[in-house]
Motif scaffolding. Structure first.
Motif, PDB file in Angstrom:
ATOM      1  N   GLU A  57       0.847  -1.189   0.000  1.00 46.94           N
ATOM      2  CA  GLU A  57       0.000   0.000   0.000  1.00 46.94           C
ATOM      3  C   GLU A  57       0.887   1.245   0.000  1.00 46.94           C
ATOM      4  N   ALA A  58       0.533   2.191  -0.882  1.00 47.09           N
ATOM      5  CA  ALA A  58       1.375   3.385  -1.034  1.00 47.09           C
ATOM      6  C   ALA A  58       1.367   4.266   0.213  1.00 47.09           C
ATOM      7  N   LYS A  59       0.219   4.367   0.842  1.00 45.32           N
ATOM      8  CA  LYS A  59       0.107   5.333   1.949  1.00 45.32           C
ATOM      9  C   LYS A  59       0.483   4.704   3.285  1.00 45.32           C
ATOM     10  N   GLY A  63      -6.960   1.176   3.872  1.00 45.74           N
ATOM     11  CA  GLY A  63      -8.396   1.447   3.731  1.00 45.74           C
ATOM     12  C   GLY A  63      -8.755   2.283   2.524  1.00 45.74           C
ATOM     13  N   ARG A 301     -16.210  14.602  -6.502  1.00 48.77           N
ATOM     14  CA  ARG A 301     -17.018  14.808  -5.299  1.00 48.77           C
ATOM     15  C   ARG A 301     -16.074  15.144  -4.152  1.00 48.77           C
ATOM     16  N   GLN A 303     -15.757  16.914  -0.177  1.00 46.80           N
ATOM     17  CA  GLN A 303     -16.635  17.028   0.992  1.00 46.80           C
ATOM     18  C   GLN A 303     -16.117  18.075   1.972  1.00 46.80           C
ATOM     19  N   GLU A 428     -13.108  -0.565  -7.369  1.00 46.65           N
ATOM     20  CA  GLU A 428     -14.506  -0.261  -7.695  1.00 46.65           C
ATOM     21  C   GLU A 428     -14.701  -0.047  -9.189  1.00 46.65           C
ATOM     22  N   GLY A 436     -18.079   2.519  -8.058  1.00 50.58           N
ATOM     23  CA  GLY A 436     -18.255   3.698  -7.205  1.00 50.58           C
ATOM     24  C   GLY A 436     -18.810   3.390  -5.834  1.00 50.58           C
ATOM     25  N   GLU A 439     -19.570  -1.945  -2.197  1.00 53.47           N
ATOM     26  CA  GLU A 439     -19.997  -3.226  -2.745  1.00 53.47           C
ATOM     27  C   GLU A 439     -19.158  -3.594  -3.985  1.00 53.47           C
ATOM     28  N   GLU A 600     -22.762   9.326   6.555  1.00 56.36           N
ATOM     29  CA  GLU A 600     -22.387   9.208   5.146  1.00 56.36           C
ATOM     30  C   GLU A 600     -23.497   8.444   4.452  1.00 56.36           C
ATOM     31  N   PRO A 601     -24.178   9.129   3.582  1.00 56.14           N
ATOM     32  CA  PRO A 601     -25.285   8.451   2.925  1.00 56.14           C
ATOM     33  C   PRO A 601     -24.784   7.411   1.956  1.00 56.14           C
TER      34      PRO A 601
END
Ligand SMILES: Cc1cc2nc3c(=O)[nH]c(=O)nc-3n(C[C@H](O)[C@H](O)[C@H](O)COP(=O)(O)OP(=O)(O)OC[C@H]3O[C@@H](n4cnc5c(N)ncnc54)[C@H](O)[C@@H]3O)c2cc1C
Length: 614
Positions: A57-59, A63, A301, A303, A428, A436, A439, A600-601
């Motif tokens: 993982e790069a970071k 997650g 998007r 936030q 995704e 997106g 799931e 978070e919807p």
């Protein structure tokens, strides 16, 4: 002499047969690149199948992408079956969603309306929304198989049209159109940048799944909690390990992280397309893949979370849940904060997000506050702070998530589902049904893992086939010639002629903003025409997309884990390679960050006529 020769042959034969036995019994090895939910799932599933897996993982934290509000709303098993399976398997706690968050609301010129209120108090808008939903549902129904949305030439033609052109034909009243635009850009991207076929396909996928199914429960701690549950299961994770090059040959795969190399039999590549474009691949990807890396549209998007001492709106219950404003504030999500007060998460999406790249975080917050203050005069006094997440300019994603633009299904449909030699792809963006979403990420990880298993078993996959350009043209022509109301059905109007789809996404808003024309900022924020803080000159959308502005790293708690050696350190030709040190615990996995704002919807919602227009 002859006896010695026979003895030597016997030894060689023994060596060969024991080598073959070793190869048969050898534990297969895999490297998974990317520690988002897709990569984590692939690594977990392969490990469960007995593979030795190394996840890079790069970071510093695991997650990947996850929203600002860390207590995500999740769908039930009908809406997000794979997500629910893992939640059950890891015994993660969920809480049932309260009734008031399960259907969306509307903020029209600062006034809140539930779907029911809208029908009685703004009947024209409610009727128009109903008409839009019905027409969209007809369109979705015309797709038999969402895995093969371009099955007929008429459907194929929808890919050449953008959603904005389709909406124009519906001639919705202004408020209804603003609300619809807001909903589409929040869930996908700006309507003008979105393929109508993709929009229809997504609505086909979620047909029969209501908003209530999509926001059925809350996952306290949000998706980082799920990521940590995977992390706990995995034996070898190396964080802060950005992969820069991948070399495959007939024997295996070598992966380079700086000057360190890792070798394995197979590789799962679970990074977003813009990140993949930065990895040097040998042999190189073919033209179709390279074009997809550069060209596939990602929805934007960003936030903002604004924190208030007390709610400045009428009442907590009425202003909670997913609220679409007509006034350019974006989609709002408002909730009581854990320690008192109230938070509003504002999702700035589509071209609103693109344009606001010209603003610094504080300027952006100021602009929103000014507009909120116009509706709620106590807003500024009660304001205590903010957090901002800009996915759009994160060089690793270049947008929030995949949202096919016009013509892109025709060119790239299911391209990343096919392995390239020893590499399988996850993320995704590689899931045909649920891109997106969480799931989609989980499903893609499962698929990539089982494809690696298939490759190991000797199965071959068809090489990716480019759609001939002529087919696209033929499709468009067929749609134009199509008689019998297909287009009137599609547009819900009287015209049977296909619209000429603009080849390029519309940049009208961008141009207006560049010229600082009256009206743009009013539409954006619902207040004065001009921003109170002068913005830097705004780049063209094309220039903005490659993402240059510095952004704070996602605030997933650092959780570097190195548990034990797995992938073999390898020599890399291009650069001198240091052997990877034996993997020792470097950092303990951190607990996921405690949620401050809790909401978070669920992003993708079916356009549900009952939910909105009853
Ligand atoms: C603002 C926002 C809101 C969302 N809301 C919802 C929602 O409500 N419901 C829902 O279901 N979904 C939602 N999603 C979508 C969901 O978060 C994503 O679909 C999912 O997290 C993607 O997972 P992934 O593993 O495909 O990609 P990522 O999470 O992006 O994982 C990719 C990983 O690869 C790493 N990486 C990149 N390059 C390299 C490299 N060279 N070497 C090594 N590692 C590398 C990255 O650092 C990252 O950790 C939302 C997304 C956003 C941005």
């Amino acid at each position: 002499m002859a006896a010695a020769w026979v003895r030597l042959c016997a030894l060689v034969l023994i060596g060969v047969s024991s080598g073959a036995a070793l190869a048969k019994d050898k534990t297969p090895t895999a490297i998974v690149v990317g520690g988002g939910l897709a990569g984590l799932t692939a690594a977990y599933e392969l490990q469960n199948k007995g593979w030795q897996v190394t996840l890079l993982e790069a970071k510093a934290g695991m997650g990947g992408r996850s929203g600002l509000a860390t207590s995500e709303w999740i769908g039930n098993a009908k809406a997000q079956p794979v997500l629910n399976q893992y939640i059950d398997r890891f015994k993660l706690e969920t809480l049932p969603a309260p009734e008031f968050v399960r259907t969306p609301g509307y903020l029209i010129d600062g006034e809140y309306f539930s779907a029911t209120d809208l029908a009685t108090k703004q009947p024209a808008t409610a009727e128009a929304l109903k008409r839009y939903e019905k027409t969209l549902d007809n369109l979705a129904r015309s797709i038999d198989d969402p895995m093969n949305p371009q099955a007929t030439s008429t459907l194929f033609a929808l890919d050449q049209i953008n959603v904005s052109s389709w909406l124009d034909k519906l001639q919705l009243p202004a408020t209804a159109r603003q609300l619809v635009n807001q909903q589409i850009r929040t869930r996908y991207d700006e309507p003008s940048r979105l393929s109508l076929l993709y929009f229809a396909q997504q609505n086909r996928v979620y047909r029969g799944v209501s908003d209530r199914d999509l926001r059925a429960a809350r996952l306290p701690g949000g998706s980082p909690v799920l990521a940590q549950a995977f992390v706990k299961q995995l034996k070898t994770i190396k964080t802060s390990s950005p992969v820069t090059a991948i070399v495959q040959d007939k024997d295996g795969v070598t992966v380079k992280v700086g000057s360190v190399g890792y070798q394995a039999d197979y590789l799962v590549l679970a990074v977003p397309l813009r990140a993949l474009a930065k990895i040097q691949m040998t042999p190189g990807l073919d033209g179709q893949h390279v074009a997809a890396l550069k060209g596939t549209n990602y929805g934007w998007r960003d936030q903002l979370m604004l924190k208030f001492k007390t709610p400045v709106w009428e009442s907590r219950a009425r202003m909670s849940g997913e609220i679409f404003s007509n006034a350019g504030l974006g989609m709002l999500w408002i909730e009581p904060a854990l320690k008192g007060g109230a938070n509003v998460v504002i999702n700035l999406s589509g071209d609103n997000a693109r344009l606001l790249q010209a603003f610094g975080d504080k300027q952006m917050v100021d602009q929103v506050l000014i507009r909120l203050h116009a509706f709620y005069p106590q807003a500024r006094g009660a304001f205590t702070g903010y957090e901002v997440k800009r996915y759009s300019v994160d060089a690793g994603t270049g947008g929030a998530y995949l949202a096919y633009g016009p013509g892109q299904i025709s060119k790239y449909w299911r391209l990343w589902e096919r392995p390239v030699q020893r590499i399988t792809f996850a993320g995704e963006h590689t899931d045909a049904l649920y891109p997106g979403t969480l799931e989609g990420a989980l499903r893609s990880g499962q698929r990539a893992a089982s494809q690696a298993q298939d490759l190991l078993a000797g199965k071959s996959f068809d090489p990716a086939k480019a759609v001939p350009v002529a087919a696209a043209a033929a499709g468009a022509a067929a749609a134009k010639d199509s008689k019998g109301g297909f287009f009137s059905n599609m547009f819900g109007g009287s015209s049977d002629k296909a619209d000429k789809a603009p080849a390029k996404p519309e940049l009208k808003q961008v141009d207006e903003a560049k010229q600082d024309k009256p009206g743009f900022f009013k539409r954006l924020f619902g207040g004065d025409d001009k921003p109170e803080v002068k913005a830097e000159p705004i780049a063209k959308a094309e220039e903005v997309v490659p993402a240059v502005a510095p952004v704070p790293a996602p605030q997933v708690a650092p959780s570097a884990v190195v548990k034990e050696a797995s992938a073999k350190p390898a020599a890399i030709k291009a650069a001198p390679v240091k052997h990877a040190p034996a993997h020792k615990p470097a950092h303990k996995p951190a607990e996921p960050k405690k949620a401050t704002a809790k909401s978070e919807p669920a992003k993708k919602a079916v356009v549900n006529s009952q939910a909105k227009a009853s």
